[in-house]
Design a protein around this motif. Sequence first.
Motif, PDB file in Angstrom:
ATOM      1  N   LEU A   1      83.282 -27.597  10.270  1.00 22.41           N
ATOM      2  CA  LEU A   1      84.738 -27.556  10.472  1.00 22.41           C
ATOM      3  C   LEU A   1      85.465 -28.622   9.663  1.00 22.41           C
ATOM      4  O   LEU A   1      86.648 -28.838   9.858  1.00 22.41           O
ATOM      5  CB  LEU A   1      85.071 -27.748  11.963  1.00 22.41           C
ATOM      6  CG  LEU A   1      84.979 -26.491  12.825  1.00 22.41           C
ATOM      7  CD1 LEU A   1      85.205 -26.844  14.279  1.00 22.41           C
ATOM      8  CD2 LEU A   1      86.007 -25.472  12.376  1.00 22.41           C
TER       9      LEU A   1
ATOM     10  N   CYS B   1      84.758 -31.888   9.793  1.00 24.26           N
ATOM     11  CA  CYS B   1      84.932 -33.044  10.682  1.00 24.26           C
ATOM     12  C   CYS B   1      84.192 -34.271  10.165  1.00 24.26           C
ATOM     13  O   CYS B   1      84.065 -35.262  10.868  1.00 24.26           O
ATOM     14  CB  CYS B   1      84.431 -32.713  12.088  1.00 24.26           C
ATOM     15  SG  CYS B   1      85.304 -31.350  12.852  1.00 24.26           S
TER      16      CYS B   1
ATOM     17  N   LYS C   1      83.636 -22.473  13.217  1.00 21.99           N
ATOM     18  CA  LYS C   1      83.768 -22.934  14.597  1.00 21.99           C
ATOM     19  C   LYS C   1      82.534 -22.573  15.411  1.00 21.99           C
ATOM     20  O   LYS C   1      82.138 -23.305  16.325  1.00 21.99           O
ATOM     21  CB  LYS C   1      85.012 -22.311  15.225  1.00 21.99           C
ATOM     22  CG  LYS C   1      85.458 -22.979  16.509  1.00 21.99           C
ATOM     23  CD  LYS C   1      86.780 -22.419  16.983  1.00 21.99           C
ATOM     24  CE  LYS C   1      87.218 -23.094  18.265  1.00 21.99           C
ATOM     25  NZ  LYS C   1      88.464 -22.525  18.802  1.00 21.99           N
TER      26      LYS C   1
ATOM     27  N   SER D   1      90.897 -31.032  12.492  1.00 24.38           N
ATOM     28  CA  SER D   1      89.798 -30.076  12.295  1.00 24.38           C
ATOM     29  C   SER D   1      90.240 -28.630  12.466  1.00 24.38           C
ATOM     30  O   SER D   1      89.488 -27.713  12.138  1.00 24.38           O
ATOM     31  CB  SER D   1      88.657 -30.382  13.280  1.00 24.38           C
ATOM     32  OG  SER D   1      89.092 -30.183  14.611  1.00 24.38           O
TER      33      SER D   1
ATOM     34  N   ARG E   1      79.570 -22.549  14.215  1.00 25.68           N
ATOM     35  CA  ARG E   1      78.550 -23.538  13.826  1.00 25.68           C
ATOM     36  C   ARG E   1      78.913 -24.934  14.320  1.00 25.68           C
ATOM     37  O   ARG E   1      78.043 -25.724  14.676  1.00 25.68           O
ATOM     38  CB  ARG E   1      78.383 -23.544  12.308  1.00 25.68           C
ATOM     39  CG  ARG E   1      77.921 -22.211  11.735  1.00 25.68           C
ATOM     40  CD  ARG E   1      77.492 -22.325  10.294  1.00 25.68           C
ATOM     41  NE  ARG E   1      78.554 -22.787   9.422  1.00 25.68           N
ATOM     42  CZ  ARG E   1      79.433 -21.984   8.825  1.00 25.68           C
ATOM     43  NH1 ARG E   1      79.371 -20.666   9.041  1.00 25.68           N
ATOM     44  NH2 ARG E   1      80.361 -22.462   8.027  1.00 25.68           N
ATOM     45  N   GLY E   2      80.232 -25.264  14.298  1.00 28.32           N
ATOM     46  CA  GLY E   2      80.698 -26.550  14.802  1.00 28.32           C
ATOM     47  C   GLY E   2      80.415 -27.699  13.858  1.00 28.32           C
ATOM     48  O   GLY E   2      79.858 -27.543  12.766  1.00 28.32           O
TER      49      GLY E   2
ATOM     50  N   ALA F   1      83.491 -31.881  16.436  1.00 31.27           N
ATOM     51  CA  ALA F   1      83.832 -30.628  17.107  1.00 31.27           C
ATOM     52  C   ALA F   1      82.556 -29.890  17.507  1.00 31.27           C
ATOM     53  O   ALA F   1      81.728 -29.585  16.653  1.00 31.27           O
ATOM     54  CB  ALA F   1      84.679 -29.760  16.193  1.00 31.27           C
ATOM     55  N   PRO F   2      82.365 -29.607  18.800  1.00 31.71           N
ATOM     56  CA  PRO F   2      81.151 -28.890  19.218  1.00 31.71           C
ATOM     57  C   PRO F   2      81.200 -27.433  18.794  1.00 31.71           C
ATOM     58  O   PRO F   2      82.266 -26.861  18.583  1.00 31.71           O
ATOM     59  CB  PRO F   2      81.186 -29.024  20.743  1.00 31.71           C
ATOM     60  CG  PRO F   2      82.648 -29.163  21.073  1.00 31.71           C
ATOM     61  CD  PRO F   2      83.252 -29.929  19.928  1.00 31.71           C
ATOM     62  N   ALA F   3      80.031 -26.833  18.682  1.00 33.99           N
ATOM     63  CA  ALA F   3      79.965 -25.409  18.354  1.00 33.99           C
ATOM     64  C   ALA F   3      80.490 -24.587  19.524  1.00 33.99           C
ATOM     65  O   ALA F   3      80.310 -24.939  20.683  1.00 33.99           O
ATOM     66  CB  ALA F   3      78.521 -25.023  18.036  1.00 33.99           C
ATOM     67  N   ASP F   4      81.167 -23.487  19.207  1.00 33.76           N
ATOM     68  CA  ASP F   4      81.708 -22.591  20.234  1.00 33.76           C
ATOM     69  C   ASP F   4      81.231 -21.186  19.912  1.00 33.76           C
ATOM     70  O   ASP F   4      81.840 -20.467  19.130  1.00 33.76           O
ATOM     71  CB  ASP F   4      83.231 -22.662  20.247  1.00 33.76           C
ATOM     72  CG  ASP F   4      83.843 -21.897  21.421  1.00 33.76           C
ATOM     73  OD1 ASP F   4      83.079 -21.210  22.126  1.00 33.76           O
ATOM     74  OD2 ASP F   4      85.063 -21.986  21.626  1.00 33.76           O
TER      75      ASP F   4
END
Length: 702
Positions: free
Chosen positions: A555, A557, A548, A269, A550-551, A563-566
Amino acid sequence: ATRPGCGCAPAPGKRGRAGDVEDLAGVVNIADLRTLARGDGNPKDARGCAYHAARALAERSHVVFCPYQYLMDPGIRGAVGIEKYLEDAIAIVDEAHNVEQVARDGGSTERNFFEIASLEAYLETRRQRQGALAGPSALADVVVRVRKGIQAAQLAFCGPPENFRLDDDDPDKTRHPCHASEARRRRFRVPPDERDVVPGFDWGAADKRPPAEKFFETFGIDAALLDRAEAEAVVVAEEARNADGDDFLIGDQLLSLAHCMLLAYRQRSHYAICVRAWHNGESDMARSFRQSLGRELERVAGTRPDWGFELCVWLLHPGVVLDDLVKKVRCVVLASGTLAPLEQTERELGVEFSRRMATKALQARHVVCTKRQVLVRAVGAAACVGRPPLSLEAKSANLKKDDFKFALGEAVVRLAGSAPGGVLVFLPSYNALHQLARAWRDARLNQRYGGGQTQGTVWDRLVKAKGAVIVEPRGDGGATTHDEAIASYKRAIATKGGALLLCVYRGKCSEGISYNDDACRLVVCVGIPYSPAFDHLVARKKAYNDAKIRGGAALGCGRGGQAPADTKVMTGQTWYTMQAFRALNQALGRCVRHLNDYGALVLLDARFVDEPAHRRHVAAWIRDAIESASLGECARELRAHFGPSGAPAFVRRDYRERMGLKPLPLSQKDVKPNVDAKPDVKPDVKPDVKPDVKPDVKPDVK
């Protein structure tokens, strides 16, 4: 490092040979080891091997100095043995604003078709040498699959070999992407080395591209194969280092390719992968590509290609590499003056890095007086003789216009002539630098835009004002090296009293070099060094950072995403802007290198005058000191600043006196001063930070 093909590798379980390195005094560097190994030019006095001596000495050293890549690149780290020193170690990284780029490079690779074919040929030769002992090679299997994947991209881009060339009058001349690309390149005069991404061979994070998993499916590569290939690459690379000749280069390339492919599979990712093409017609790379195209490659490729192809595996998140490093060491200290904004920079460098960094950053202000010691001005317009003023917005399109070049030249001449000693002029790119140098030397153009001046060309006037004008070389193996250019510049200052160095942002002359005192009295920064917005890697990095935030599926995935939002990471545009201003701030930092130094900084771009919002990205220590001025006003202020009663007189005063502190009694000169003492007189200038008082700010990166 030196060429390790010497056969001096220590036997398993034995200590490496370090020769007589204990006889060397002070810090031992690779040059000392090489001299020791060669016996000062007499082979009879040779007492060891520089490469293995360095590795053996590192095992019992308390401090080891090495380039960034030796620490950030996991493949190199393991290959040279640094991996085993990391446990409980303190890693100190200077010029740490480069860490993000170096970490991403450490997890990335770019390999063109010729390089892949060369790796394949090397592995085939090795298999033949082993004979009956040779078993199945996972590493060779990966290389062959990559080569076949690039050939599939070539077929998709160019069609069958008989269709590689079409006449201009062919009605179906755009049936393949290569033909449309060739037409576009001719129409818009695109440089031949510029790349095109092959349609259908573009995977990775963001912008609705197929996820990176599709790359591995397309090329027929899985995790089990990559695990075996990386383990084999470690063995092959070590064998290559102990062989004669340049085999160690091939070994390192194989190790880098295997490691990056495995890392990309595990961290899919965070990667963008594509195959790119460039036209071999008039490309400098193409000429060397053709010259290197031997019989072996012809056999593999089937033809001498008109187009070059390369596989690009790009890591977009430096935390993939840095988090692994941070987990192994006791402490990482990052030192740089251009890491702001700190919170977002910490997040950009990785979650683990950010977690350990909490409330531990140290940000100190300068003790330089920005009222009397350094002059900071923004100039937004200049004019050639007999012409109206021209706005100096130094964007790429403007830098190609002749009238802009000569307005800029007039500004540089007037500013350089108003300052003593050395002058550094920073430009956005090597192309802009060399185009300006050619135009300023051209007598015909100078006659047209210089108003028929009798003093000569812009170049002649610069030489007359400063004594010598030096141009930073590209560093591509030309007649002059960076070190020679810098030495010529400093020698001209020592002998002629002044010199001017034309250089580029992010170049070797802009970072890591200390121009003390007369070596740099004036820095002129032309434009803002934004990277090309349509560069494939830059575009993907910007899109990745936005995704990233938005997650999940953004990404690449898959549905639902993992992948969690950051939300704390920089947006793509913020990252893009900060990269440009870090390069600008590094250039500004070449002037005023110690407490008693002095100089001037000029931002030569209309955006700093017309759009003050741009100033908020300039380094904090000079941000509030920036004042707008016309070119004439700035030249007059420079002459006054460097005059007898200006900055030279100011820095001759005792530091405590010029900052308004009580002088130390002569009888107590060796007594530690009272750091809590308050100034007993009001200073005649306002310092940037209260002297001898700890600033109440969060710190620079530790």
